[in-house]
Design a protein around this motif. Structure first.
Motif, PDB file in Angstrom:
ATOM      1  N   SER A  87      27.398 -55.864  36.830  1.00  0.00           N
ATOM      2  CA  SER A  87      27.648 -54.479  36.456  1.00  0.00           C
ATOM      3  C   SER A  87      28.658 -54.453  35.307  1.00  0.00           C
ATOM      4  O   SER A  87      28.943 -55.491  34.699  1.00  0.00           O
ATOM      5  N   LYS A  88      29.196 -53.262  35.032  1.00  0.00           N
ATOM      6  CA  LYS A  88      30.149 -53.101  33.939  1.00  0.00           C
ATOM      7  C   LYS A  88      31.203 -52.084  34.328  1.00  0.00           C
ATOM      8  O   LYS A  88      30.892 -51.055  34.943  1.00  0.00           O
ATOM      9  N   VAL A  89      32.457 -52.362  33.998  1.00  0.00           N
ATOM     10  CA  VAL A  89      33.545 -51.429  34.284  1.00  0.00           C
ATOM     11  C   VAL A  89      33.408 -50.218  33.361  1.00  0.00           C
ATOM     12  O   VAL A  89      33.297 -50.360  32.139  1.00  0.00           O
ATOM     13  N   PHE A 122      35.731 -60.274  37.595  1.00  0.00           N
ATOM     14  CA  PHE A 122      35.753 -59.614  36.295  1.00  0.00           C
ATOM     15  C   PHE A 122      35.733 -60.640  35.168  1.00  0.00           C
ATOM     16  O   PHE A 122      36.481 -61.618  35.194  1.00  0.00           O
ATOM     17  N   TYR A 123      34.884 -60.395  34.163  1.00  0.00           N
ATOM     18  CA  TYR A 123      34.840 -61.225  32.964  1.00  0.00           C
ATOM     19  C   TYR A 123      35.663 -60.502  31.889  1.00  0.00           C
ATOM     20  O   TYR A 123      35.143 -59.743  31.088  1.00  0.00           O
ATOM     21  N   ALA A 165      39.511 -54.001  31.434  1.00  0.00           N
ATOM     22  CA  ALA A 165      39.276 -52.888  30.519  1.00  0.00           C
ATOM     23  C   ALA A 165      37.854 -52.371  30.670  1.00  0.00           C
ATOM     24  O   ALA A 165      36.948 -53.115  31.061  1.00  0.00           O
ATOM     25  N   PRO A 166      37.627 -51.080  30.378  1.00  0.00           N
ATOM     26  CA  PRO A 166      36.264 -50.553  30.369  1.00  0.00           C
ATOM     27  C   PRO A 166      35.377 -51.392  29.445  1.00  0.00           C
ATOM     28  O   PRO A 166      35.802 -51.794  28.359  1.00  0.00           O
ATOM     29  N   TYR A 192      24.627 -43.630  36.642  1.00  0.00           N
ATOM     30  CA  TYR A 192      24.991 -43.643  38.051  1.00  0.00           C
ATOM     31  C   TYR A 192      26.219 -44.533  38.238  1.00  0.00           C
ATOM     32  O   TYR A 192      26.220 -45.705  37.827  1.00  0.00           O
ATOM     33  N   ILE A 193      27.245 -43.959  38.847  1.00  0.00           N
ATOM     34  CA  ILE A 193      28.552 -44.596  38.910  1.00  0.00           C
ATOM     35  C   ILE A 193      28.952 -44.898  40.354  1.00  0.00           C
ATOM     36  O   ILE A 193      28.721 -44.087  41.258  1.00  0.00           O
TER      37      ILE A 193
END
Length: 240
Positions: A34-36, A69-70, A7-8, A92-93
């Protein structure tokens, strides 16, 4: 469906794979957090470009990475390729195409790391247990009647400690401890179930307890898992 597991907002590790490790660019020899940001399809996601020391790390397009992924449903791993990068609303993506199936990771969550940490604990009241079961964080007084002991190993799922007192198997206890090297000096708090208690044959009067986290903030669990593997990485580096 990818969105059933990821999930984001989930944290993710990026680690360069394959021939990228031979590149002299330092960006390919590092593990980045990082982060989704978005899941655009079952094989494409967008993540926040990593930051280190306040600076953006421009990972190369076409770079191949493994992802960890956590997620709230556990830890998952797959491989990806960076296909694009862009700026949106001062963020920045990175656009990633997933190149393998998502696989559940058990090893990271339950790997036990030997250590020596001070643990503070006490029995929980029935009212506290009832509150946590109903998703209400409630502690009468975390600092009341705390007993000190020594953690001998930790994992993302529980820990083992030795004390000169003993709880009973099946007890629910409040525990707290700090991780060394934590810049924020954060105290990690959790409710735990006592799984097993044994008196040490070599040290009469000392009791080994094996406990399992039953109520723990997921960010705290992620911090603990990340600490374990950072420490393990340091040990492997010293050995080589």
């Amino acid at each position: 469906m990818l969105a059933d597991y990821i999930a984001p907002g989930n944290r993710v590790e990026l680690k360069a794979t394959g021939k990228m490790w031979m590149d002299e660019d330092a960006r390919t020899r590092h593990i980045y957090m990082s982060k989704v940001m978005d899941i655009t399809s079952d094989d494409r996601i967008e993540v926040l470009m990593p930051y280190e020391k306040g600076r953006i790390v421009l990972l190369p397009v076409d770079g191949e990475y493994s992802l960890c992924f956590y997620s709230t449903k556990g830890l998952f791993q797959c491989f990806c390729r960076i296909v694009d990068r862009y700026r949106s609303d001062n963020m920045y993506i990175l656009v990633l195409d997933l190149t393998s199936e998502l696989a559940k990771l058990q090893r990271r969550e339950y790997y036990r790391f030997s250590c020596a940490l001070e643990l503070k604990s006490r029995l929980c009241t029935p009212e506290e247990v009832d509150a946590f079961e109903k998703n209400r964080r409630y502690l009468v007084d975390p600092g009341e009647n705390l007993q000190k002991s020594v953690v001998v190993d930790i994992s993302g799922g529980g820990l083992r400690f030795v004390a000169n007192f003993s709880y009973e198997e099946g007890n629910t206890i409040y525990c707290s401890y700090r991780l060394p090297g934590n810049a924020n000096d954060k105290e990690y708090e959790m409710l735990c179930n006592v799984l097993k208690v044994t008196e040490l044959e070599s040290r009469p009067g000392l009791f080994e307890h094996r406990i399992q986290y039953i109520y723990i903030d997921e960010n705290s669990r992620e911090d603990i898992i990340h600490f374990i593997f950072e420490e393990e990485r340091k040990i492997r580096k010293k050995q080589t």
